[in-house]
Design a protein around this motif. Sequence first.
Motif, PDB file in Angstrom:
ATOM      1  N   PRO A   1      48.846  29.839 -29.788  1.00  0.00           N
ATOM      2  CA  PRO A   1      49.991  29.834 -28.860  1.00  0.00           C
ATOM      3  C   PRO A   1      49.708  30.659 -27.604  1.00  0.00           C
ATOM      4  O   PRO A   1      48.842  31.531 -27.605  1.00  0.00           O
ATOM      5  N   ASN A   2      50.479  30.370 -26.573  1.00  0.00           N
ATOM      6  CA  ASN A   2      50.340  31.140 -25.330  1.00  0.00           C
ATOM      7  C   ASN A   2      50.927  32.540 -25.462  1.00  0.00           C
ATOM      8  O   ASN A   2      50.526  33.453 -24.740  1.00  0.00           O
ATOM      9  N   GLY A   3      51.883  32.695 -26.378  1.00  0.00           N
ATOM     10  CA  GLY A   3      52.501  34.008 -26.513  1.00  0.00           C
ATOM     11  C   GLY A   3      53.213  34.182 -27.835  1.00  0.00           C
ATOM     12  O   GLY A   3      53.493  33.213 -28.548  1.00  0.00           O
ATOM     13  N   LEU A   4      53.507  35.448 -28.170  1.00  0.00           N
ATOM     14  CA  LEU A   4      54.248  35.804 -29.373  1.00  0.00           C
ATOM     15  C   LEU A   4      55.471  36.615 -28.963  1.00  0.00           C
ATOM     16  O   LEU A   4      55.359  37.568 -28.185  1.00  0.00           O
ATOM     17  N   ILE A   5      56.615  36.243 -29.472  1.00  0.00           N
ATOM     18  CA  ILE A   5      57.841  37.003 -29.228  1.00  0.00           C
ATOM     19  C   ILE A   5      58.394  37.460 -30.574  1.00  0.00           C
ATOM     20  O   ILE A   5      58.625  36.644 -31.464  1.00  0.00           O
ATOM     21  N   ASP A   6      58.579  38.751 -30.716  1.00  0.00           N
ATOM     22  CA  ASP A   6      59.144  39.320 -31.935  1.00  0.00           C
ATOM     23  C   ASP A   6      60.493  39.924 -31.593  1.00  0.00           C
ATOM     24  O   ASP A   6      60.577  40.943 -30.904  1.00  0.00           O
ATOM     25  N   GLY A   7      61.558  39.265 -32.064  1.00  0.00           N
ATOM     26  CA  GLY A   7      62.901  39.710 -31.707  1.00  0.00           C
ATOM     27  C   GLY A   7      63.246  41.078 -32.257  1.00  0.00           C
ATOM     28  O   GLY A   7      63.853  41.899 -31.572  1.00  0.00           O
TER      29      GLY A   7
ATOM     30  N   MET B   1      50.601  19.140 -24.599  1.00  0.00           N
ATOM     31  CA  MET B   1      51.599  18.719 -25.578  1.00  0.00           C
ATOM     32  C   MET B   1      52.230  17.405 -25.149  1.00  0.00           C
ATOM     33  O   MET B   1      52.249  17.064 -23.965  1.00  0.00           O
ATOM     34  N   HIS B   2      52.769  16.693 -26.111  1.00  0.00           N
ATOM     35  CA  HIS B   2      53.498  15.470 -25.792  1.00  0.00           C
ATOM     36  C   HIS B   2      54.754  15.836 -25.005  1.00  0.00           C
ATOM     37  O   HIS B   2      55.427  16.821 -25.332  1.00  0.00           O
ATOM     38  N   PRO B   3      55.097  15.071 -23.969  1.00  0.00           N
ATOM     39  CA  PRO B   3      56.243  15.440 -23.122  1.00  0.00           C
ATOM     40  C   PRO B   3      57.576  15.462 -23.847  1.00  0.00           C
ATOM     41  O   PRO B   3      58.516  16.118 -23.389  1.00  0.00           O
ATOM     42  N   ASP B   4      57.694  14.772 -24.988  1.00  0.00           N
ATOM     43  CA  ASP B   4      58.970  14.750 -25.714  1.00  0.00           C
ATOM     44  C   ASP B   4      59.143  15.951 -26.644  1.00  0.00           C
ATOM     45  O   ASP B   4      60.251  16.205 -27.125  1.00  0.00           O
ATOM     46  N   LEU B   5      58.068  16.679 -26.901  1.00  0.00           N
ATOM     47  CA  LEU B   5      58.129  17.774 -27.872  1.00  0.00           C
ATOM     48  C   LEU B   5      59.014  18.912 -27.367  1.00  0.00           C
ATOM     49  O   LEU B   5      58.862  19.376 -26.238  1.00  0.00           O
ATOM     50  N   ALA B   6      59.947  19.377 -28.224  1.00  0.00           N
ATOM     51  CA  ALA B   6      60.873  20.438 -27.813  1.00  0.00           C
ATOM     52  C   ALA B   6      60.858  21.642 -28.736  1.00  0.00           C
ATOM     53  O   ALA B   6      61.124  22.762 -28.297  1.00  0.00           O
TER      54      ALA B   6
ATOM     55  N   ARG C   1      57.522  18.416 -35.938  1.00  0.00           N
ATOM     56  CA  ARG C   1      57.609  18.243 -34.487  1.00  0.00           C
ATOM     57  C   ARG C   1      58.939  17.574 -34.128  1.00  0.00           C
ATOM     58  O   ARG C   1      59.195  16.448 -34.522  1.00  0.00           O
ATOM     59  N   LEU C   2      59.777  18.295 -33.396  1.00  0.00           N
ATOM     60  CA  LEU C   2      61.099  17.797 -33.024  1.00  0.00           C
ATOM     61  C   LEU C   2      61.182  17.558 -31.522  1.00  0.00           C
ATOM     62  O   LEU C   2      60.708  18.376 -30.726  1.00  0.00           O
ATOM     63  N   SER C   3      61.798  16.458 -31.151  1.00  0.00           N
ATOM     64  CA  SER C   3      61.934  16.103 -29.743  1.00  0.00           C
ATOM     65  C   SER C   3      63.306  16.509 -29.212  1.00  0.00           C
ATOM     66  O   SER C   3      64.219  16.832 -29.981  1.00  0.00           O
ATOM     67  N   CYS C   4      63.461  16.420 -27.887  1.00  0.00           N
ATOM     68  CA  CYS C   4      64.771  16.680 -27.280  1.00  0.00           C
ATOM     69  C   CYS C   4      65.803  15.697 -27.807  1.00  0.00           C
ATOM     70  O   CYS C   4      66.949  16.058 -28.069  1.00  0.00           O
TER      71      CYS C   4
ATOM     72  N   ARG D   1      46.748  22.869 -33.040  1.00  0.00           N
ATOM     73  CA  ARG D   1      47.109  22.752 -31.636  1.00  0.00           C
ATOM     74  C   ARG D   1      46.955  21.321 -31.115  1.00  0.00           C
ATOM     75  O   ARG D   1      47.767  20.833 -30.337  1.00  0.00           O
ATOM     76  N   GLU D   2      45.907  20.630 -31.569  1.00  0.00           N
ATOM     77  CA  GLU D   2      45.645  19.274 -31.094  1.00  0.00           C
ATOM     78  C   GLU D   2      46.776  18.314 -31.473  1.00  0.00           C
ATOM     79  O   GLU D   2      47.086  17.371 -30.741  1.00  0.00           O
ATOM     80  N   ASP D   3      47.412  18.556 -32.624  1.00  0.00           N
ATOM     81  CA  ASP D   3      48.476  17.665 -33.090  1.00  0.00           C
ATOM     82  C   ASP D   3      49.704  17.704 -32.198  1.00  0.00           C
ATOM     83  O   ASP D   3      50.573  16.818 -32.286  1.00  0.00           O
ATOM     84  N   LEU D   4      49.818  18.719 -31.344  1.00  0.00           N
ATOM     85  CA  LEU D   4      50.981  18.825 -30.461  1.00  0.00           C
ATOM     86  C   LEU D   4      50.993  17.723 -29.409  1.00  0.00           C
ATOM     87  O   LEU D   4      52.007  17.502 -28.742  1.00  0.00           O
TER      88      LEU D   4
END
Length: 417
Positions: free
Chosen positions: A46-52, A67-72, A88-91, A285-288
Amino acid sequence: IFFTGGRRAADLAIYLGLLRMGHVPLMLPETLGQEQKRQLVKRYQPNGLIDGRQKNIRMLHSEKVRMHPDLALLLLTSGSTGSPKAVRLSCRNLQSNAESIAEYLEITAADRAVTMLPLSYTYGLSVIHSHVYRGACLLVTERSILEQQFWEFLQTAGATALSGVPYTYELFHRFHLEDIPVPSLRTVTQAGGHLPEELQRYMAEWTRKRGIRFYVMYGQTEATARMAYLPWEKCLEKPGSIGRAIPGGTMELADETGAPVTGADQEGELVYHGPNVSMGYAENREDLQLGDCRHQTLHTGDLARRDRDGYCYITGRRARFVKLFGKRISLDQVEQLVTGRWPEVSCACVGDDTGILLCMEQKAGNPAPEAVRNFLEKEGGIPGKAVILRTLEEIPRRENGKTDYPQLKALQAEAGM
């Protein structure tokens, strides 16, 4: 972006902000171990990690992820925490499911829903999505239903909607919380696993006396969240049922060859069709970059039957079967037999073709092991000598409240089965 979020207002703001800015978060539970997280980072880069919880943002790879343009959104499947498989969930998936849920729950801008489920859990996110879609208010709390402050918060905030998994309502029943007044409450929902019939009746009766609508719902991460719901008016009439398909979706049953099962009360695999069916899985990553692999059809892996009125009942999982002494036995049915005979018992079982390990939570009044074995042999045709009983302080559960069967499998191995 990997986002480890809990049930805090800041977590909710970050999540909604990521979606609005077009980032694709992979949601991680706060209970995820460091080694499991490292494996996921290695696979997805991933480009980054966020820990709340730690209020920490860490940038990793600067290279833009293709990434595929529909991936959300990416969610780990409920049974694969720590494994590389993500849904993988789309908009469109998120939008259509939010619309359907808001429609059948009759959510309005005046609603005030309590968010008591983790952000990494599809059910928790569905509560957020459906209420945000209608412009409703979200009440954020990290309190448990066993804490007095939780109920005080609901009262003072004017909560109108409460959502929980089966374990939530098991606690509700066990600790007799039905007398706590929340006059503003008008909707209670349940998803995240099978709700025992006795508990469904209990919740339906409690809510009906107070003018509250109680909905039993069914879904999977692979379908964004919801696929079916039982209207509140049918809760006492159809105990154990998951109801009918949500608005915009359809359900059918299929036999082992894929042929339709159309007769009443005949068992088959539940197959769902609808715009909320996810695009498929990703394992790296490739599957995205992949597009829609499911085309609005999901073979759920759940076995079900449909009654003469068209209402569906889950009867088990295709994978939750063992073969003992030449007889095919459903592990889900074993649990249902025990809780049907002893409603106060909390139990879970695992097994293989050598035997069954049945675990019960330690409680006063639990039946004797021999009584359980005799009952299973008489009612389920399960040889008593093939059943090992073990008492646990608590049944192991995942963050979403579902039984942690991998942990029970480890106990089975320790028992020498």
